[in-house]
Structure formats: C-alpha cells, structure tokens
Scaffold this active site. Sequence first.
Site, PDB file in Angstrom:
ATOM      1  N   GLY A 276       0.850  -1.195   0.000  1.00  0.00           N
ATOM      2  CA  GLY A 276       0.000   0.000   0.000  1.00  0.00           C
ATOM      3  C   GLY A 276       0.877   1.234   0.000  1.00  0.00           C
ATOM      4  O   GLY A 276       1.463   1.576   1.027  1.00  0.00           O
ATOM      5  N   MET A 277       0.998   1.888  -1.149  1.00  0.00           N
ATOM      6  CA  MET A 277       1.874   3.062  -1.289  1.00  0.00           C
ATOM      7  C   MET A 277       1.052   4.328  -1.051  1.00  0.00           C
ATOM      8  O   MET A 277       0.162   4.656  -1.833  1.00  0.00           O
ATOM      9  CB  MET A 277       2.502   3.106  -2.681  1.00  0.00           C
ATOM     10  CG  MET A 277       3.374   1.903  -3.019  1.00  0.00           C
ATOM     11  SD  MET A 277       4.823   1.720  -1.956  1.00  0.00           S
ATOM     12  CE  MET A 277       5.818   3.121  -2.476  1.00  0.00           C
ATOM     13  N   SER A 278       1.351   5.023   0.047  1.00  0.00           N
ATOM     14  CA  SER A 278       0.567   6.211   0.414  1.00  0.00           C
ATOM     15  C   SER A 278       1.222   7.499  -0.051  1.00  0.00           C
ATOM     16  O   SER A 278       0.618   8.565   0.028  1.00  0.00           O
ATOM     17  CB  SER A 278       0.405   6.260   1.932  1.00  0.00           C
ATOM     18  OG  SER A 278       1.676   6.452   2.532  1.00  0.00           O
ATOM     19  N   GLY A 279       2.480   7.402  -0.487  1.00  0.00           N
ATOM     20  CA  GLY A 279       3.235   8.622  -0.771  1.00  0.00           C
ATOM     21  C   GLY A 279       3.979   9.122   0.447  1.00  0.00           C
ATOM     22  O   GLY A 279       4.526  10.218   0.441  1.00  0.00           O
TER      23      GLY A 279
ATOM     24  N   VAL B   2       6.817   8.188   3.872  1.00  0.00           N
ATOM     25  CA  VAL B   2       8.124   7.547   4.035  1.00  0.00           C
ATOM     26  C   VAL B   2       8.009   6.095   4.499  1.00  0.00           C
ATOM     27  O   VAL B   2       8.813   5.243   4.107  1.00  0.00           O
ATOM     28  CB  VAL B   2       9.025   8.382   4.986  1.00  0.00           C
ATOM     29  CG1 VAL B   2       8.491   8.377   6.416  1.00  0.00           C
ATOM     30  CG2 VAL B   2      10.472   7.895   4.934  1.00  0.00           C
ATOM     31  N   ASP B   3       7.014   5.780   5.326  1.00  0.00           N
ATOM     32  CA  ASP B   3       6.912   4.424   5.876  1.00  0.00           C
ATOM     33  C   ASP B   3       6.606   3.390   4.795  1.00  0.00           C
ATOM     34  O   ASP B   3       7.220   2.321   4.751  1.00  0.00           O
ATOM     35  CB  ASP B   3       5.844   4.375   6.977  1.00  0.00           C
ATOM     36  CG  ASP B   3       6.157   5.316   8.128  1.00  0.00           C
ATOM     37  OD1 ASP B   3       7.353   5.455   8.458  1.00  0.00           O
ATOM     38  OD2 ASP B   3       5.235   5.921   8.686  1.00  0.00           O
ATOM     39  N   SER B   4       5.655   3.698   3.914  1.00  0.00           N
ATOM     40  CA  SER B   4       5.335   2.751   2.840  1.00  0.00           C
ATOM     41  C   SER B   4       6.469   2.697   1.816  1.00  0.00           C
ATOM     42  O   SER B   4       6.749   1.635   1.245  1.00  0.00           O
ATOM     43  CB  SER B   4       4.002   3.098   2.172  1.00  0.00           C
ATOM     44  OG  SER B   4       4.009   4.395   1.615  1.00  0.00           O
TER      45      SER B   4
ATOM     46  N   MET C 148      -4.096   3.889  -3.167  1.00  0.00           N
ATOM     47  CA  MET C 148      -5.547   3.969  -2.963  1.00  0.00           C
ATOM     48  C   MET C 148      -5.987   5.415  -2.894  1.00  0.00           C
ATOM     49  O   MET C 148      -5.400   6.205  -2.157  1.00  0.00           O
ATOM     50  CB  MET C 148      -5.934   3.345  -1.615  1.00  0.00           C
ATOM     51  CG  MET C 148      -5.769   1.881  -1.492  1.00  0.00           C
ATOM     52  SD  MET C 148      -6.091   1.411   0.247  1.00  0.00           S
ATOM     53  CE  MET C 148      -4.548   1.845   1.026  1.00  0.00           C
TER      54      MET C 148
ATOM     55  N   CYS D 293     -11.210   2.466   8.878  1.00  0.00           N
ATOM     56  CA  CYS D 293     -10.557   2.493   7.563  1.00  0.00           C
ATOM     57  C   CYS D 293      -9.650   1.274   7.400  1.00  0.00           C
ATOM     58  O   CYS D 293      -9.634   0.632   6.343  1.00  0.00           O
ATOM     59  CB  CYS D 293      -9.754   3.781   7.407  1.00  0.00           C
ATOM     60  SG  CYS D 293      -8.852   3.869   5.852  1.00  0.00           S
TER      61      CYS D 293
ATOM     62  N   CYS E 157      -7.826  10.605   8.199  1.00  0.00           N
ATOM     63  CA  CYS E 157      -7.352  10.417   6.823  1.00  0.00           C
ATOM     64  C   CYS E 157      -8.078  11.284   5.803  1.00  0.00           C
ATOM     65  O   CYS E 157      -7.453  11.885   4.954  1.00  0.00           O
ATOM     66  CB  CYS E 157      -7.416   8.944   6.437  1.00  0.00           C
ATOM     67  SG  CYS E 157      -8.674   7.967   7.243  1.00  0.00           S
TER      68      CYS E 157
END
EC number: 2.8.1.13
Length: 374
Positions: free
Chosen positions: A12-15, A17-19, A38, A103, A202
């Site tokens: 899950g790439m959120s944009g 740093v963690d992902s 997403m 979520c 979110c």
Amino acid sequence: MSDNSQKKVIVGMSGGVDSSVSAYLLKQQGYQVEGLFMKNWEEDDDSEYCTAAEDLADAQAVCDKLGIHLHKINFASEYWDNVFEYFLAEYKAGRTPNPDILCNKEIKFKAFLEFADEVLDADYIAMGHYVRRSFPENGEKPQMLRGLDGNKDQSYFLYTLSHEQVARSLFPVGDLEKPEVRRIAEEQGLITAKKKDSTGICFIGERKFTDFLSRYLPAQPGNIESPEGEVLGQHQGLMYHTLGQRKGLHIGGRKGGGGNEEPWFVAEKDLKRNVLIAVQGQDHPMLKSEGLIASQLHWVEREPIRDVVKCTVKTRYRQQDIPCTIIPIDDENIKVIFDEPEIAVTPGQSAVFYQGDVCLGGGIIEKRIKYTQA
C-alpha cells in the site's frame, strides 16, 4: 536466490516515508514487489487540502526509483459507505468514533486485500504500519505484536484484524524505529525521506475539524454547565467536544465555587438537554471511571473470551497501558474493570487489549463505569 522470489507482495503506497521504505525492504528481501495507491476520498475544490495528487506523484516517484510497478485504485465509494457514514452517525449520537480503525478494517485490510488477491494475484499485502506479527510454525495462528518503536506503535488501530488477515500481511517497518526508517529513505535517495508524517483523520487531512464536520452535520449550540447547573458558557455543538477535553471550551478565565481557578474539563454530554457538563481540575471524580462496557468485539484469534482475563488495555492511542480485568458478559459484550480509576474514558472510542507485546483485540466503548468514591 531467496525463498521469497516466488512470492508476490502488493504494498500500500501512500506517498509517505513508511510505505516507501516498506517497499524498499521487501525488494531487498527478494520478494516480487508491486505498489498499489488507494484514493479513498473524492477531494473537494479546496486546493489547500488537496494532497492526493501530490501523494500519488510521490508514490510514483518512489516506485520508479525502486523499479516497481504502481497500480492505482479508487475506493472512495467503499470509504463513504463503510467508514464515513458510520463516522457521521456516531458523531450525531454524541459519541467520538475513530475512523482510522474503521478504515483499516474496511478498506486497507479488506477492500485492498481483496483487490490484491483477486485482481493482482498477491501472496501477501504489506503496509507501512508500525506493528509486528509472529511467523508461527506447526499450524499455529499468527499473532499481532506491538511495533518495536513504542512511540510509533500502531497496533491500537489494527485490533480488528483477524489471524487470517495477519497471516496475509507483512509489516516491514514494524521492527524499526522511525529515525532508522528516515535514514534508510535518505540513503536510498527516496523523495519521501523528509516528508512529514500525515496527521489528523485520513479524509480530513490538515483542515480544521469543526469546519469540516459542520458541512455534514448541522451544529446545535447549547449551554456549558457545572454539575450544579450553573451556566458557564456556550458550546457550538456537542459533537465538537470529547470527554476529558480542556481546550476550546472558552471558559478558561472563569472561577468556580470558592474562587477555584483550576482549568475546566468536559465531564459529560447531556444529549437530551444538549448540554455540556464541565468540571474543574483533572482529578475531579466525574472525570474518573472504574471501568467500561465494550461491544462490537474483535479478537485476533476470532474466539470469544469466555473466562475472566487479566491483561492491559488502552482506551485511546498513545496512552500508557492500564492493568485491568476482562469479565465476559456474553460473546458480544464485556465488562472491564481497571486496577486504578482512569480519566477520559470515551464512548465510541476503542478499548484495545494486550498481554505483553501481543495484541489480543478489542471493542467499542459503549459506556464507562463511573467512579464511586469509597
């Protein structure tokens, strides 16, 4: 060649740093890695808060840098139906929900997992959450564990996950502390290395909560009163306040009985009269609870608790663990008694239970058990 080379992981790439670092670490571990971005909220015209396009651009830049494909999916209608409408209904009922937990339950580990499974043929999904999981042998159920970084641990938000969902999920940054995650991102030249962590709910982002909520729920102003019925001031709507809250009451300079100058705190919401009850001092008995009743239970093992259990509980995020006893009422409801009285136990929030580092699961706080002085 690593054993992982035959396993496909959708991150899950959120944009953030963690992902970004999660995707990098999985690639280093030899997995076939692809990203999935997403979109869960249809942005309004308010460009000040419109971060989705920026987040997507950052996610794409990271995937390009790592040489992995980025898929995109719009879950906005699922989000509205399964998260946002519940969020509004709870606020309308005078409770304080936690939409991030919902979520995770409905979107990130349900809709996302189903899409990764059915469309992208994934073996695992991965998220940038600060939690860990066990990898048991001999057919035992995997457990969810707190993240190594106690300050960032996010197991509180993931208590609704079942052992089956945990088994299909990887949490690469759960074994790291946040500064180490940023260091890895910087070393690898990832664009997100210095990007600040997202805060707030979110779908609201950084905007002012009261402004956002007033678009969907009409505010109903009313009185702020002392327990004795003295009118202290006005509130703009019960939904804007939570139990134990100190800021935003606008009665700060007001003295109580006998010239008491201690700060005021929200102690109760009287829905029938649309009145907010405020008390002075954090040690006021009305702020304290001896325990709580919880329902909508989710145990990671998916087996209801039927015996009395000694454990610890968090009734809000980033709270110190509270030693407690769980007393089952039936399979759907539990009574929880704290070893010591606790302040600001809030209906609508989640109570999440632990034994050591293991997250047992949790439920929604239905009501608090009020403190009675001996």
